[in-house]
Design a protein around this motif. Structure first.
Motif, PDB file in Angstrom:
ATOM      1  N   VAL A 167       0.853  -1.191   0.000  1.00  0.00           N
ATOM      2  CA  VAL A 167       0.000   0.000   0.000  1.00  0.00           C
ATOM      3  C   VAL A 167       0.888   1.240   0.000  1.00  0.00           C
ATOM      4  CG1 VAL A 167      -1.793   1.267   1.220  1.00  0.00           C
ATOM      5  CG2 VAL A 167      -1.802  -1.226   1.260  1.00  0.00           C
ATOM      6  N   LEU A 168       0.764   2.013  -1.050  1.00  0.00           N
ATOM      7  CA  LEU A 168       1.550   3.235  -1.162  1.00  0.00           C
ATOM      8  C   LEU A 168       0.648   4.443  -0.918  1.00  0.00           C
ATOM      9  CD1 LEU A 168       3.562   2.346  -4.386  1.00  0.00           C
ATOM     10  CD2 LEU A 168       4.279   2.066  -2.007  1.00  0.00           C
ATOM     11  N   GLY A 169       1.258   5.576  -0.733  1.00  0.00           N
ATOM     12  CA  GLY A 169       0.491   6.803  -0.552  1.00  0.00           C
ATOM     13  C   GLY A 169       0.771   7.442   0.793  1.00  0.00           C
ATOM     14  N   ARG A 170       0.141   8.564   1.008  1.00  0.00           N
ATOM     15  CA  ARG A 170       0.378   9.343   2.216  1.00  0.00           C
ATOM     16  C   ARG A 170      -0.431   8.866   3.413  1.00  0.00           C
ATOM     17  NH1 ARG A 170       3.568  13.339   0.846  1.00  0.00           N
ATOM     18  NH2 ARG A 170       3.486  14.203  -1.234  1.00  0.00           N
ATOM     19  N   PHE A 171      -1.586   8.247   3.152  1.00  0.00           N
ATOM     20  CA  PHE A 171      -2.455   7.838   4.250  1.00  0.00           C
ATOM     21  C   PHE A 171      -1.808   6.676   5.009  1.00  0.00           C
ATOM     22  CE2 PHE A 171      -6.073   5.893   6.353  1.00  0.00           C
ATOM     23  CZ  PHE A 171      -6.754   7.004   6.813  1.00  0.00           C
ATOM     24  N   PRO A 172      -1.730   6.765   6.337  1.00  0.00           N
ATOM     25  CA  PRO A 172      -1.044   5.737   7.139  1.00  0.00           C
ATOM     26  C   PRO A 172      -1.902   4.489   7.392  1.00  0.00           C
ATOM     27  CG  PRO A 172      -1.538   7.694   8.465  1.00  0.00           C
ATOM     28  CD  PRO A 172      -2.063   7.945   7.109  1.00  0.00           C
ATOM     29  N   PHE A 173      -2.119   3.718   6.331  1.00  0.00           N
ATOM     30  CA  PHE A 173      -2.939   2.514   6.428  1.00  0.00           C
ATOM     31  C   PHE A 173      -2.357   1.488   7.394  1.00  0.00           C
ATOM     32  CE2 PHE A 173      -4.550   4.008   2.301  1.00  0.00           C
ATOM     33  CZ  PHE A 173      -5.904   3.891   2.538  1.00  0.00           C
ATOM     34  N   ALA A 174      -1.043   1.385   7.448  1.00  0.00           N
ATOM     35  CA  ALA A 174      -0.425   0.364   8.306  1.00  0.00           C
ATOM     36  C   ALA A 174      -0.780   0.592   9.769  1.00  0.00           C
ATOM     37  CB  ALA A 174       1.088   0.357   8.106  1.00  0.00           C
ATOM     38  N   THR A 175      -0.567   1.783  10.263  1.00  0.00           N
ATOM     39  CA  THR A 175      -0.858   2.063  11.666  1.00  0.00           C
ATOM     40  C   THR A 175      -2.347   1.962  11.947  1.00  0.00           C
ATOM     41  OG1 THR A 175       1.052   3.546  11.747  1.00  0.00           O
ATOM     42  CG2 THR A 175      -0.541   3.737  13.529  1.00  0.00           C
ATOM     43  N   LEU A 176      -3.170   2.456  11.027  1.00  0.00           N
ATOM     44  CA  LEU A 176      -4.615   2.363  11.219  1.00  0.00           C
ATOM     45  C   LEU A 176      -5.052   0.901  11.299  1.00  0.00           C
ATOM     46  CD1 LEU A 176      -7.404   3.703  11.399  1.00  0.00           C
ATOM     47  CD2 LEU A 176      -7.499   3.607   8.893  1.00  0.00           C
ATOM     48  N   THR A 177      -4.575   0.078  10.392  1.00  0.00           N
ATOM     49  CA  THR A 177      -4.936  -1.337  10.385  1.00  0.00           C
ATOM     50  C   THR A 177      -4.510  -2.021  11.678  1.00  0.00           C
ATOM     51  OG1 THR A 177      -4.746  -1.398   7.978  1.00  0.00           O
ATOM     52  CG2 THR A 177      -4.633  -3.519   9.134  1.00  0.00           C
ATOM     53  N   ILE A 178      -3.294  -1.758  12.089  1.00  0.00           N
ATOM     54  CA  ILE A 178      -2.763  -2.362  13.315  1.00  0.00           C
ATOM     55  C   ILE A 178      -3.592  -1.938  14.526  1.00  0.00           C
ATOM     56  CG2 ILE A 178      -0.807  -2.197  14.917  1.00  0.00           C
ATOM     57  CD1 ILE A 178       0.956  -2.257  12.299  1.00  0.00           C
ATOM     58  N   ASN A 179      -3.880  -0.658  14.645  1.00  0.00           N
ATOM     59  CA  ASN A 179      -4.629  -0.182  15.801  1.00  0.00           C
ATOM     60  C   ASN A 179      -6.060  -0.716  15.818  1.00  0.00           C
ATOM     61  OD1 ASN A 179      -2.454   1.168  16.866  1.00  0.00           O
ATOM     62  ND2 ASN A 179      -3.022   3.147  16.025  1.00  0.00           N
ATOM     63  N   LEU A 180      -6.688  -0.833  14.654  1.00  0.00           N
ATOM     64  CA  LEU A 180      -8.041  -1.379  14.600  1.00  0.00           C
ATOM     65  C   LEU A 180      -8.042  -2.864  14.959  1.00  0.00           C
ATOM     66  CD1 LEU A 180      -9.523   0.400  11.446  1.00  0.00           C
ATOM     67  CD2 LEU A 180      -9.779   1.034  13.860  1.00  0.00           C
ATOM     68  N   LEU A 181      -7.063  -3.610  14.468  1.00  0.00           N
ATOM     69  CA  LEU A 181      -6.954  -5.031  14.830  1.00  0.00           C
ATOM     70  C   LEU A 181      -6.712  -5.203  16.328  1.00  0.00           C
ATOM     71  CD1 LEU A 181      -4.804  -6.476  11.897  1.00  0.00           C
ATOM     72  CD2 LEU A 181      -7.175  -7.053  12.444  1.00  0.00           C
ATOM     73  N   ALA A 182      -5.852  -4.361  16.888  1.00  0.00           N
ATOM     74  CA  ALA A 182      -5.566  -4.441  18.324  1.00  0.00           C
ATOM     75  C   ALA A 182      -6.818  -4.134  19.144  1.00  0.00           C
ATOM     76  CB  ALA A 182      -4.436  -3.484  18.696  1.00  0.00           C
ATOM     77  N   ALA A 183      -7.602  -3.147  18.732  1.00  0.00           N
ATOM     78  CA  ALA A 183      -8.833  -2.809  19.452  1.00  0.00           C
ATOM     79  C   ALA A 183      -9.835  -3.962  19.385  1.00  0.00           C
ATOM     80  CB  ALA A 183      -9.446  -1.526  18.882  1.00  0.00           C
ATOM     81  N   LEU A 184      -9.952  -4.573  18.219  1.00  0.00           N
ATOM     82  CA  LEU A 184     -10.850  -5.715  18.049  1.00  0.00           C
ATOM     83  C   LEU A 184     -10.425  -6.869  18.952  1.00  0.00           C
ATOM     84  CD1 LEU A 184     -13.205  -6.950  16.250  1.00  0.00           C
ATOM     85  CD2 LEU A 184     -11.359  -7.873  14.853  1.00  0.00           C
ATOM     86  N   LEU A 185      -9.149  -7.198  18.909  1.00  0.00           N
ATOM     87  CA  LEU A 185      -8.628  -8.295  19.721  1.00  0.00           C
ATOM     88  C   LEU A 185      -8.748  -7.995  21.211  1.00  0.00           C
ATOM     89  CD1 LEU A 185      -7.258 -11.051  19.879  1.00  0.00           C
ATOM     90  CD2 LEU A 185      -5.053  -9.880  19.650  1.00  0.00           C
ATOM     91  N   LEU A 186      -8.453  -6.776  21.609  1.00  0.00           N
ATOM     92  CA  LEU A 186      -8.536  -6.414  23.018  1.00  0.00           C
ATOM     93  C   LEU A 186      -9.973  -6.518  23.527  1.00  0.00           C
ATOM     94  CD1 LEU A 186      -6.880  -5.478  25.436  1.00  0.00           C
ATOM     95  CD2 LEU A 186      -7.370  -3.140  24.764  1.00  0.00           C
ATOM     96  N   GLY A 187     -10.932  -6.048  22.723  1.00  0.00           N
ATOM     97  CA  GLY A 187     -12.328  -6.191  23.108  1.00  0.00           C
ATOM     98  C   GLY A 187     -12.722  -7.652  23.262  1.00  0.00           C
ATOM     99  N   PHE A 188     -12.304  -8.475  22.319  1.00  0.00           N
ATOM    100  CA  PHE A 188     -12.600  -9.912  22.382  1.00  0.00           C
ATOM    101  C   PHE A 188     -11.984 -10.538  23.630  1.00  0.00           C
ATOM    102  CE2 PHE A 188     -11.410 -14.310  21.585  1.00  0.00           C
ATOM    103  CZ  PHE A 188     -12.643 -14.858  21.263  1.00  0.00           C
ATOM    104  N   LEU A 189     -10.711 -10.244  23.869  1.00  0.00           N
ATOM    105  CA  LEU A 189     -10.028 -10.828  25.022  1.00  0.00           C
ATOM    106  C   LEU A 189     -10.664 -10.392  26.334  1.00  0.00           C
ATOM    107  CD1 LEU A 189      -6.323 -10.432  23.857  1.00  0.00           C
ATOM    108  CD2 LEU A 189      -7.609 -12.583  24.063  1.00  0.00           C
TER     109      LEU A 189
END
Length: 119
Positions: A28-50
């Motif tokens: 994924v190229l471009g200025r928008f920080p997709f990597a950090t957004l994806t990671i933080n959303l996955l972490a929030a999902l997992l944390l809620g589940f746990l």
């Protein structure tokens, strides 16, 4: 013992964050920080589940929730990337990123909580 669980989990989470960031940035190229957004959303999902599935006062939660999710997610990088976008005069992207991060993170945590109660 709790400190070792949290610390070990955080180290694992940080390593995972680094690898996932590299993987996403490769595709994924471009200025928008997709990597950090994806990671933080996955972490929030997992944390809620746990939290819903395990509770928040046992060793598995300390290892996986506080440790891994805490080391995997990164509020500081999200904050820095938002400021950087603003400084580069990408104000619209900065606001989009901020809203997606906050609203998306809360939404993912709620979904994780709901999923955790199913199991």
């Amino acid at each position: 013992m709790t400190y070792l669980l949290v610390g070990g989990g955080a180290a694992l989470g940080a390593i995972l964050r680094y690898d996932v960031t590299k993987l996403i940035k490769r595709y994924v190229l471009g200025r928008f920080p997709f990597a950090t957004l994806t990671i933080n959303l996955l972490a929030a999902l997992l944390l809620g589940f746990l939290a819903s599935h395990l509770g928040t006062t046992n060793d598995f939660y300390f290892l996986l929730g506080t440790g891994v999710c805490g080391g995997f997610s990164t509020f500081s990088t999200m904050s820095y990337e938002t400021v950087l976008l603003q400084q580069q005069r990408y104000t619209g992207l900065a606001w989009l990123y901020l809203v997606c991060s906050l609203v998306g993170g809360i939404g993912c945590a709620l979904i994780g909580l709901s999923l955790g109660s199913l199991f």
